[in-house]
Motif scaffolding. Structure first.
Motif, PDB file in Angstrom:
ATOM      1  N   ASN A 103       0.821  -1.211   0.000  1.00  0.00           N
ATOM      2  CA  ASN A 103       0.000   0.000   0.000  1.00  0.00           C
ATOM      3  C   ASN A 103       0.860   1.269   0.000  1.00  0.00           C
ATOM      4  OD1 ASN A 103      -2.241  -1.668   0.097  1.00  0.00           O
ATOM      5  ND2 ASN A 103      -2.631  -1.325   2.268  1.00  0.00           N
ATOM      6  N   ILE A 104       1.917   1.275   0.818  1.00  0.00           N
ATOM      7  CA  ILE A 104       2.820   2.425   0.882  1.00  0.00           C
ATOM      8  C   ILE A 104       3.442   2.662  -0.491  1.00  0.00           C
ATOM      9  CG2 ILE A 104       5.074   3.186   1.782  1.00  0.00           C
ATOM     10  CD1 ILE A 104       4.206   1.932   4.493  1.00  0.00           C
ATOM     11  N   ARG A 105       3.950   1.608  -1.094  1.00  0.00           N
ATOM     12  CA  ARG A 105       4.608   1.755  -2.390  1.00  0.00           C
ATOM     13  C   ARG A 105       3.629   2.192  -3.466  1.00  0.00           C
ATOM     14  NH1 ARG A 105       7.601  -1.406  -6.417  1.00  0.00           N
ATOM     15  NH2 ARG A 105       6.199  -3.133  -6.103  1.00  0.00           N
ATOM     16  N   GLU A 106       2.425   1.657  -3.480  1.00  0.00           N
ATOM     17  CA  GLU A 106       1.453   2.036  -4.504  1.00  0.00           C
ATOM     18  C   GLU A 106       1.080   3.515  -4.376  1.00  0.00           C
ATOM     19  OE1 GLU A 106      -2.954   0.837  -6.187  1.00  0.00           O
ATOM     20  OE2 GLU A 106      -1.859  -0.623  -4.960  1.00  0.00           O
ATOM     21  N   THR A 107       0.828   3.972  -3.161  1.00  0.00           N
ATOM     22  CA  THR A 107       0.514   5.384  -2.937  1.00  0.00           C
ATOM     23  C   THR A 107       1.682   6.265  -3.373  1.00  0.00           C
ATOM     24  OG1 THR A 107      -0.933   4.831  -1.089  1.00  0.00           O
ATOM     25  CG2 THR A 107      -0.117   7.094  -1.172  1.00  0.00           C
ATOM     26  N   PHE A 108       2.885   5.879  -2.977  1.00  0.00           N
ATOM     27  CA  PHE A 108       4.088   6.615  -3.350  1.00  0.00           C
ATOM     28  C   PHE A 108       4.240   6.655  -4.875  1.00  0.00           C
ATOM     29  CE2 PHE A 108       8.516   6.422  -4.681  1.00  0.00           C
ATOM     30  CZ  PHE A 108       9.021   7.577  -4.120  1.00  0.00           C
ATOM     31  N   HIS A 109       4.147   5.505  -5.506  1.00  0.00           N
ATOM     32  CA  HIS A 109       4.333   5.400  -6.957  1.00  0.00           C
ATOM     33  C   HIS A 109       3.314   6.264  -7.709  1.00  0.00           C
ATOM     34  CE1 HIS A 109       5.709   3.322 -10.636  1.00  0.00           C
ATOM     35  NE2 HIS A 109       4.466   3.538 -11.030  1.00  0.00           N
ATOM     36  N   ASN A 110       2.071   6.215  -7.266  1.00  0.00           N
ATOM     37  CA  ASN A 110       1.035   7.011  -7.927  1.00  0.00           C
ATOM     38  C   ASN A 110       1.323   8.502  -7.847  1.00  0.00           C
ATOM     39  OD1 ASN A 110      -0.322   4.710  -8.721  1.00  0.00           O
ATOM     40  ND2 ASN A 110      -1.753   4.769  -7.009  1.00  0.00           N
ATOM     41  N   LYS A 111       1.899   8.948  -6.727  1.00  0.00           N
ATOM     42  CA  LYS A 111       2.276  10.359  -6.592  1.00  0.00           C
ATOM     43  C   LYS A 111       3.418  10.711  -7.547  1.00  0.00           C
ATOM     44  CE  LYS A 111       2.218  14.461  -4.731  1.00  0.00           C
ATOM     45  NZ  LYS A 111       1.126  15.383  -5.062  1.00  0.00           N
ATOM     46  N   VAL A 112       4.398   9.817  -7.664  1.00  0.00           N
ATOM     47  CA  VAL A 112       5.556  10.062  -8.525  1.00  0.00           C
ATOM     48  C   VAL A 112       5.145  10.198  -9.996  1.00  0.00           C
ATOM     49  CG1 VAL A 112       7.738   9.060  -9.375  1.00  0.00           C
ATOM     50  CG2 VAL A 112       7.215   9.034  -6.926  1.00  0.00           C
ATOM     51  N   GLU A 114       3.019  11.938 -11.245  1.00  0.00           N
ATOM     52  CA  GLU A 114       2.774  13.347 -11.577  1.00  0.00           C
ATOM     53  C   GLU A 114       4.007  13.976 -12.232  1.00  0.00           C
ATOM     54  OE1 GLU A 114       1.431  15.411  -8.067  1.00  0.00           O
ATOM     55  OE2 GLU A 114      -0.227  13.994  -7.763  1.00  0.00           O
ATOM     56  N   VAL A 115       5.187  13.720 -11.661  1.00  0.00           N
ATOM     57  CA  VAL A 115       6.421  14.270 -12.233  1.00  0.00           C
ATOM     58  C   VAL A 115       6.792  13.524 -13.518  1.00  0.00           C
ATOM     59  CG1 VAL A 115       8.914  14.558 -11.858  1.00  0.00           C
ATOM     60  CG2 VAL A 115       7.294  15.231 -10.093  1.00  0.00           C
ATOM     61  N   LEU A 116       6.556  12.232 -13.543  1.00  0.00           N
ATOM     62  CA  LEU A 116       6.843  11.471 -14.768  1.00  0.00           C
ATOM     63  C   LEU A 116       6.033  12.043 -15.927  1.00  0.00           C
ATOM     64  CD1 LEU A 116       6.854   7.780 -13.440  1.00  0.00           C
ATOM     65  CD2 LEU A 116       8.724   9.448 -13.454  1.00  0.00           C
ATOM     66  N   ASN A 117       4.767  12.294 -15.687  1.00  0.00           N
ATOM     67  CA  ASN A 117       3.898  12.844 -16.734  1.00  0.00           C
ATOM     68  C   ASN A 117       4.327  14.254 -17.134  1.00  0.00           C
ATOM     69  OD1 ASN A 117       2.414  10.475 -16.705  1.00  0.00           O
ATOM     70  ND2 ASN A 117       0.830  11.289 -15.355  1.00  0.00           N
ATOM     71  N   GLU A 145      14.637   3.801  -8.790  1.00  0.00           N
ATOM     72  CA  GLU A 145      15.633   3.928  -9.854  1.00  0.00           C
ATOM     73  C   GLU A 145      15.237   5.170 -10.642  1.00  0.00           C
ATOM     74  OE1 GLU A 145      18.368   2.384 -10.224  1.00  0.00           O
ATOM     75  OE2 GLU A 145      18.185   0.352  -9.438  1.00  0.00           O
ATOM     76  N   THR A 146      15.897   6.285 -10.308  1.00  0.00           N
ATOM     77  CA  THR A 146      15.560   7.591 -10.871  1.00  0.00           C
ATOM     78  C   THR A 146      16.228   7.749 -12.230  1.00  0.00           C
ATOM     79  OG1 THR A 146      15.578   8.397  -8.577  1.00  0.00           O
ATOM     80  CG2 THR A 146      15.427  10.046 -10.320  1.00  0.00           C
ATOM     81  N   LEU A 147      15.606   7.218 -13.245  1.00  0.00           N
ATOM     82  CA  LEU A 147      16.058   7.317 -14.627  1.00  0.00           C
ATOM     83  C   LEU A 147      17.324   6.501 -14.892  1.00  0.00           C
ATOM     84  CD1 LEU A 147      15.373  11.123 -15.275  1.00  0.00           C
ATOM     85  CD2 LEU A 147      13.808   9.187 -15.436  1.00  0.00           C
ATOM     86  N   PHE A 148      17.711   6.438 -16.161  1.00  0.00           N
ATOM     87  CA  PHE A 148      18.889   5.687 -16.603  1.00  0.00           C
ATOM     88  C   PHE A 148      20.017   6.671 -16.883  1.00  0.00           C
ATOM     89  CE2 PHE A 148      15.743   2.477 -16.958  1.00  0.00           C
ATOM     90  CZ  PHE A 148      16.399   1.259 -16.957  1.00  0.00           C
ATOM     91  N   ILE A 149      21.050   6.597 -16.061  1.00  0.00           N
ATOM     92  CA  ILE A 149      22.161   7.536 -16.120  1.00  0.00           C
ATOM     93  C   ILE A 149      22.946   7.407 -17.428  1.00  0.00           C
ATOM     94  CG2 ILE A 149      23.932   6.102 -15.000  1.00  0.00           C
ATOM     95  CD1 ILE A 149      24.478   8.609 -13.167  1.00  0.00           C
ATOM     96  N   ASP A 150      22.887   6.226 -18.068  1.00  0.00           N
ATOM     97  CA  ASP A 150      23.641   6.009 -19.305  1.00  0.00           C
ATOM     98  C   ASP A 150      22.811   6.302 -20.561  1.00  0.00           C
ATOM     99  OD1 ASP A 150      21.993   3.792 -18.964  1.00  0.00           O
ATOM    100  OD2 ASP A 150      23.519   2.346 -19.601  1.00  0.00           O
ATOM    101  N   ILE A 167      11.498  16.159  -8.730  1.00  0.00           N
ATOM    102  CA  ILE A 167      11.438  14.740  -8.343  1.00  0.00           C
ATOM    103  C   ILE A 167      11.713  14.592  -6.846  1.00  0.00           C
ATOM    104  CG2 ILE A 167      13.846  14.043  -8.882  1.00  0.00           C
ATOM    105  CD1 ILE A 167      10.667  11.973  -9.617  1.00  0.00           C
ATOM    106  N   SER A 168      12.608  15.392  -6.306  1.00  0.00           N
ATOM    107  CA  SER A 168      12.908  15.319  -4.865  1.00  0.00           C
ATOM    108  C   SER A 168      11.686  15.714  -4.046  1.00  0.00           C
ATOM    109  CB  SER A 168      14.087  16.227  -4.517  1.00  0.00           C
ATOM    110  OG  SER A 168      15.240  15.859  -5.245  1.00  0.00           O
ATOM    111  N   LYS A 169      11.021  16.803  -4.434  1.00  0.00           N
ATOM    112  CA  LYS A 169       9.821  17.239  -3.728  1.00  0.00           C
ATOM    113  C   LYS A 169       8.722  16.194  -3.874  1.00  0.00           C
ATOM    114  CE  LYS A 169       6.672  21.083  -2.938  1.00  0.00           C
ATOM    115  NZ  LYS A 169       5.547  20.197  -2.647  1.00  0.00           N
ATOM    116  N   CYS A 170       8.603  15.616  -5.058  1.00  0.00           N
ATOM    117  CA  CYS A 170       7.579  14.600  -5.284  1.00  0.00           C
ATOM    118  C   CYS A 170       7.865  13.338  -4.469  1.00  0.00           C
ATOM    119  CB  CYS A 170       7.489  14.280  -6.769  1.00  0.00           C
ATOM    120  SG  CYS A 170       5.993  13.383  -7.193  1.00  0.00           S
ATOM    121  N   TYR A 171       9.134  12.951  -4.350  1.00  0.00           N
ATOM    122  CA  TYR A 171       9.481  11.820  -3.492  1.00  0.00           C
ATOM    123  C   TYR A 171       9.035  12.110  -2.056  1.00  0.00           C
ATOM    124  CZ  TYR A 171      12.494   9.492  -7.000  1.00  0.00           C
ATOM    125  OH  TYR A 171      12.990   8.836  -8.099  1.00  0.00           O
ATOM    126  N   ALA A 172       9.333  13.324  -1.578  1.00  0.00           N
ATOM    127  CA  ALA A 172       8.937  13.697  -0.208  1.00  0.00           C
ATOM    128  C   ALA A 172       7.418  13.688  -0.060  1.00  0.00           C
ATOM    129  CB  ALA A 172       9.501  15.074   0.143  1.00  0.00           C
TER     130      ALA A 172
END
Length: 184
Positions: A103-112, A114-117, A145-150, A167-172
């Motif tokens: 549940n924690i991860r799903e709520t977190f992921h759904n918030k993230v 917003e920035v992905l979009n 995993e915040t994007l692919f650095i390569d 992304i930092s604010k959205c993670y918080a």
């Protein structure tokens, strides 16, 4: 008060993934410290960061820090790498977790999302993996995993200060929403 352990991946002699002039250890530290700042500035929460500087911390010590402080959430920040062609965001929990962590991860992921979009970033989804910091940590644990650095496109975003702030604010905000933290 809820306790969140924020874990900037890698550090010191362990650079993590590299690409396009970036080192994962540096990007992870920047995002983790900004996430910590946003959490503490806007929410009633206690945080511990596994490293504040470019130093090596073993995987075992990261988990022990979380476990010895009875954290409510262990949040590990990383960047991905593959072959220069893979791109996007994904997050992980351990292969078998309880409903609370799901549940924690799903709520977190759904918030993230917003920035992905906002930035047109590919959402690679919610995944599971047998990673030491997820397996050995008793608290609910998420590894991002915040994007692919390569990947050139992804690394350009990782070099973009507006994206890093967003992304930092959205993670918080995602952590706060998932843990039902009170606003300050």
């Amino acid at each position: 008060m809820k306790l969140v352990v924020i874990d900037p991946g890698h550090g010191g002699t362990d650079s993590g993934a590299t690409g396009n002039g970036l080192k994962e250890k540096d990007v992870a530290l920047t995002i983790a410290l900004k996430t910590d700042w946003y959490l503490n500035h806007y929410y009633k929460v206690k945080t511990i960061v596994t490293r504040y500087t470019d130093k090596y911390v073993s995987l075992g010590d990261r988990s022990k820090l979380s476990n010895s402080n009875n954290a409510d959430l262990f949040f590990s920040v990383h960047c991905n790498a593959f072959d220069g062609n893979a791109y996007g965001y994904e997050d992980y929990t351990y292969t078998s977790v309880g409903q609370t962590t799901k549940n924690i991860r799903e709520t977190f992921h759904n918030k993230v999302t917003e920035v992905l979009n906002k930035y047109g970033i590919r959402n690679r989804g919610m995944k599971t993996k047998n990673l030491a910091v997820l397996r050995e940590t008793r608290a609910s644990a998420i590894l991002v995993e915040t994007l692919f650095i390569d990947n050139v496109g992804d690394s350009n975003l990782l070099k973009n200060s507006n994206y890093i702030e967003d992304i930092s604010k959205c993670y918080a905000d995602g952590i706060a929403l998932a843990l039902k933290l009170e606003k300050k």
